[in-house]
Design a protein around this motif. Structure first.
Motif, PDB file in Angstrom:
ATOM      1  N   ALA A 115       1.500  -6.582  -2.640  1.00  0.00           N
ATOM      2  CA  ALA A 115       1.887  -5.995  -3.930  1.00  0.00           C
ATOM      3  C   ALA A 115       2.429  -4.574  -3.715  1.00  0.00           C
ATOM      4  N   SER A 116       1.814  -3.821  -2.823  1.00  0.00           N
ATOM      5  CA  SER A 116       2.303  -2.473  -2.514  1.00  0.00           C
ATOM      6  C   SER A 116       3.688  -2.553  -1.879  1.00  0.00           C
ATOM      7  N   SER A 117       3.882  -3.529  -1.000  1.00  0.00           N
ATOM      8  CA  SER A 117       5.189  -3.723  -0.378  1.00  0.00           C
ATOM      9  C   SER A 117       6.251  -3.983  -1.448  1.00  0.00           C
ATOM     10  N   ALA A 118       5.946  -4.876  -2.378  1.00  0.00           N
ATOM     11  CA  ALA A 118       6.891  -5.201  -3.454  1.00  0.00           C
ATOM     12  C   ALA A 118       7.148  -3.984  -4.346  1.00  0.00           C
ATOM     13  N   ALA A 119       6.099  -3.207  -4.607  1.00  0.00           N
ATOM     14  CA  ALA A 119       6.241  -2.027  -5.468  1.00  0.00           C
ATOM     15  C   ALA A 119       7.156  -0.978  -4.815  1.00  0.00           C
ATOM     16  N   GLU A 151       1.070   5.654  -9.755  1.00  0.00           N
ATOM     17  CA  GLU A 151       0.383   4.441 -10.209  1.00  0.00           C
ATOM     18  C   GLU A 151       0.196   3.445  -9.071  1.00  0.00           C
ATOM     19  N   ILE A 152       1.214   3.304  -8.226  1.00  0.00           N
ATOM     20  CA  ILE A 152       1.129   2.370  -7.092  1.00  0.00           C
ATOM     21  C   ILE A 152      -0.040   2.762  -6.189  1.00  0.00           C
ATOM     22  N   SER A 153      -0.161   4.047  -5.918  1.00  0.00           N
ATOM     23  CA  SER A 153      -1.223   4.478  -5.013  1.00  0.00           C
ATOM     24  C   SER A 153      -2.602   4.220  -5.616  1.00  0.00           C
ATOM     25  N   LYS A 154      -2.733   4.320  -6.929  1.00  0.00           N
ATOM     26  CA  LYS A 154      -4.027   4.042  -7.572  1.00  0.00           C
ATOM     27  C   LYS A 154      -4.349   2.553  -7.540  1.00  0.00           C
TER      28      LYS A 154
END
Length: 192
Positions: A115-119, A151-154
């Motif tokens: 999900a982080s990769s996609a974000a 937001e991604i990091s959270k």
């Protein structure tokens, strides 16, 4: 504005660098072997993320041209996206860690890493779509990217924290491959 962007970016990297953060003395060989398998794959990815963050911070000066910032940020977000994807693959290929709820922990971590990769891939597209001809519009667009980055990091933090807890986290924290790039030559671990 650019400083806020750099700060948000640095925050995003913290969740990955936290892989070296646990400490406890009880773990067995199977857990250590699993951690070594994952960490050996993670190390080059942590370096890629660190390098990408550095390139963004270097380009995020107040006098940087929007087109240069856009190019650097887009390349860095792609690099970070690829690194998260590779870490997800490493955790997936390693199999479930040999601990209670290991399979669930592994699946959640892989899901979050992907999900982080996609974000980050999405952030790359957003940055590429910003208007570099209008400094004010570009700055507003970057602010939106910085907010999303925060937001991604959270959101990406939770499953990784679980992966890094208990026996698995302890084993991972002992592996040089899961430590922040450059940390291996730092001062010796006082708890060792």
């Amino acid at each position: 504005m650019n400083k806020k962007f750099a700060a948000a970016l640095s925050g995003g990297a913290v969740l990955v660098m936290a892989l070296s953060g646990c400490s406890s003395d009880d773990s067995d060989d199977k857990v250590n072997d699993w951690a070594k398998t994952v960490c050996d794959q993670v190390q080059p990815q942590l370096k890629k993320i660190s390098d990408a963050n550095t390139s963004i911070q270097e380009q995020t000066a107040d006098n940087s041209k929007p087109a240069d910032v856009q190019k650097t940020d887009a390349q860095a977000f792609q690099q970070i996206s690829d690194a998260y994807k590779a870490m997800g693959t490493a955790v997936d290929k390693a199999g479930a860690p040999p601990v209670d709820d290991g399979e669930t922990t592994q699946k959640e971590a892989v899901k979050e890493l992907n999900a982080s990769s996609a974000a980050y891939a999405d952030l790359k597209k957003q940055v590429e779509g910003l208007d570099t001809k209008d400094q004010a519009k570009f700055a507003d667009g970057l602010k939106g990217v910085a907010d999303e980055l925060s937001e991604i990091s959270k959101s990406g933090d939770q499953a990784l924290k679980k992966l890094q807890s208990g026996e698995v986290g302890t084993a991972m924290s002992k592996q040089p491959g899961c430590q922040k790039p450059g940390a291996t030559s730092a001062s010796p671990d006082a708890k060792a």
